[in-house]
Write a protein that holds these residues in place. Structure first.
Motif, PDB file in Angstrom:
ATOM      1  N   TRP A  29       0.830  -1.209   0.000  1.00 30.76           N
ATOM      2  CA  TRP A  29       0.000   0.000   0.000  1.00 30.76           C
ATOM      3  C   TRP A  29       0.864   1.259   0.000  1.00 30.76           C
ATOM      4  CZ3 TRP A  29      -0.242   3.650   4.039  1.00 30.76           C
ATOM      5  CH2 TRP A  29      -1.173   4.676   3.837  1.00 30.76           C
ATOM      6  N   MET A  30       1.909   1.269   0.823  1.00 34.57           N
ATOM      7  CA  MET A  30       2.789   2.437   0.895  1.00 34.57           C
ATOM      8  C   MET A  30       3.440   2.717  -0.453  1.00 34.57           C
ATOM      9  SD  MET A  30       4.646   1.805   4.586  1.00 34.57           S
ATOM     10  CE  MET A  30       5.595   3.342   4.558  1.00 34.57           C
ATOM     11  N   LEU A  31       3.889   1.651  -1.126  1.00 32.06           N
ATOM     12  CA  LEU A  31       4.593   1.816  -2.402  1.00 32.06           C
ATOM     13  C   LEU A  31       3.657   2.233  -3.522  1.00 32.06           C
ATOM     14  CD1 LEU A  31       7.144   1.572  -4.139  1.00 32.06           C
ATOM     15  CD2 LEU A  31       6.661  -0.877  -4.356  1.00 32.06           C
ATOM     16  N   LEU A  32       2.513   1.554  -3.631  1.00 32.23           N
ATOM     17  CA  LEU A  32       1.621   1.791  -4.768  1.00 32.23           C
ATOM     18  C   LEU A  32       0.743   3.033  -4.596  1.00 32.23           C
ATOM     19  CD1 LEU A  32       0.535  -1.891  -5.500  1.00 32.23           C
ATOM     20  CD2 LEU A  32       2.252  -0.525  -6.699  1.00 32.23           C
ATOM     21  N   ALA A  33       0.365   3.336  -3.372  1.00 33.65           N
ATOM     22  CA  ALA A  33      -0.512   4.483  -3.146  1.00 33.65           C
ATOM     23  C   ALA A  33       0.256   5.800  -3.063  1.00 33.65           C
ATOM     24  CB  ALA A  33      -1.329   4.282  -1.869  1.00 33.65           C
ATOM     25  N   GLY A  35       3.650   6.226  -4.431  1.00 32.87           N
ATOM     26  CA  GLY A  35       4.889   6.010  -5.169  1.00 32.87           C
ATOM     27  C   GLY A  35       5.569   7.261  -5.671  1.00 32.87           C
ATOM     28  N   ASP A  36       4.801   8.346  -5.825  1.00 31.23           N
ATOM     29  CA  ASP A  36       5.367   9.583  -6.367  1.00 31.23           C
ATOM     30  C   ASP A  36       5.819  10.570  -5.293  1.00 31.23           C
ATOM     31  OD1 ASP A  36       4.934   8.744  -8.987  1.00 31.23           O
ATOM     32  OD2 ASP A  36       2.889   9.529  -9.001  1.00 31.23           O
ATOM     33  N   TRP A  40       7.276   9.594   1.307  1.00 32.73           N
ATOM     34  CA  TRP A  40       6.692   8.261   1.438  1.00 32.73           C
ATOM     35  C   TRP A  40       7.641   7.192   0.913  1.00 32.73           C
ATOM     36  CZ3 TRP A  40       2.684   6.010   3.866  1.00 32.73           C
ATOM     37  CH2 TRP A  40       1.691   6.847   4.410  1.00 32.73           C
ATOM     38  N   ARG A  41       8.361   7.502  -0.154  1.00 29.43           N
ATOM     39  CA  ARG A  41       9.290   6.513  -0.710  1.00 29.43           C
ATOM     40  C   ARG A  41      10.406   6.199   0.284  1.00 29.43           C
ATOM     41  NH1 ARG A  41       8.724   5.097  -6.282  1.00 29.43           N
ATOM     42  NH2 ARG A  41      10.592   3.850  -5.973  1.00 29.43           N
ATOM     43  N   ILE A  42      10.860   7.218   1.004  1.00 27.21           N
ATOM     44  CA  ILE A  42      11.883   6.975   2.023  1.00 27.21           C
ATOM     45  C   ILE A  42      11.315   6.085   3.126  1.00 27.21           C
ATOM     46  CG2 ILE A  42      13.270   8.060   3.844  1.00 27.21           C
ATOM     47  CD1 ILE A  42      13.578  10.482   1.953  1.00 27.21           C
TER      48      ILE A  42
END
Length: 199
Positions: A29-33, A35-36, A40-42
């Protein structure tokens, strides 16, 4: 003569393994929701890195404290493949990693895992070798580099130091892919040799 009691499945290493499985949908969820979003990526990268760290800890802990169980033998590789597999699939969904790379690696990973379980039912143990451990480390490092919000690089343009992180991530991923395929072939060869010896 004393009989050694089998360790309980409810132990520290197995708890870590279970937690790693529980983290997979959260990580997805963290990656796909998000991703930009660089922040959040960190955070997503930290979650992935911690999950990978638990993979190293639970195996070491189980062997050191004699807490190896049948549950751990089955759940540990599944948890490992689930978190790394989700990372590969997620990066491909986001368009940051070619699907060809993800498919080749996942076919190798789950194929070898299935082969190991089938051999185990026949009483043949296919142990992890140094190549397999190197593959795991390379995949983890490559995925961490890809998950991090590194500066982008326009391929074909003049190379600058700013492009070094992304170029490095692709080089590590390429090496990880090669080692993954080579070790997969080695495992298949070892499986045939083990079966012929027990036949």
């Amino acid at each position: 003569m004393t009989t050694q009691t089998a360790p309980s499945s409810l132990n520290g290493p197995n708890v870590l393994t279970t937690l790693r499985l529980v983290v997979v949908p959260v990580f997805a969820w963290m990656l796909l929701a998000h991703g930009d979003d660089p922040n959040w990526r960190i955070a997503t990268t930290v979650v992935f890195a911690v999950a990978i760290l638990t993979d190293l800890i639970d195996g070491w802990w189980a062997r050191r404290a004699n807490l190896v169980t049948n549950f751990g033998k089955i759940a540990d590789p599944i948890a490992d493949k689930a978190i790394t597999g989700m990372a590969f699939v997620g990066l491909s969904i986001l368009g940051e990693l070619p699907w060809a790379v993800t498919i080749i690696i996942l076919v190798r990973e789950w194929g070898i895992t299935l082969m190991r379980f089938l051999l185990l039912r026949k009483g043949v143990v296919l142990a992890a070798n140094r190549g397999g451990k190197l593959k795991t480390v390379l995949q983890a490092v490559a995925l961490i580099l890809f998950l991090l919000p590194l500066p982008g690089y326009e391929w074909g343009t003049p190379f600058t130091l700013a492009a070094l992180p992304e170029v490095t991530s692709w080089v590590v991923m390429a090496i990880a892919l090669i080692v993954t395929v080579v070790t997969g072939v080695d495992y298949v060869r070892g499986a045939f040799e083990s079966e012929s010896e027990t036949a």
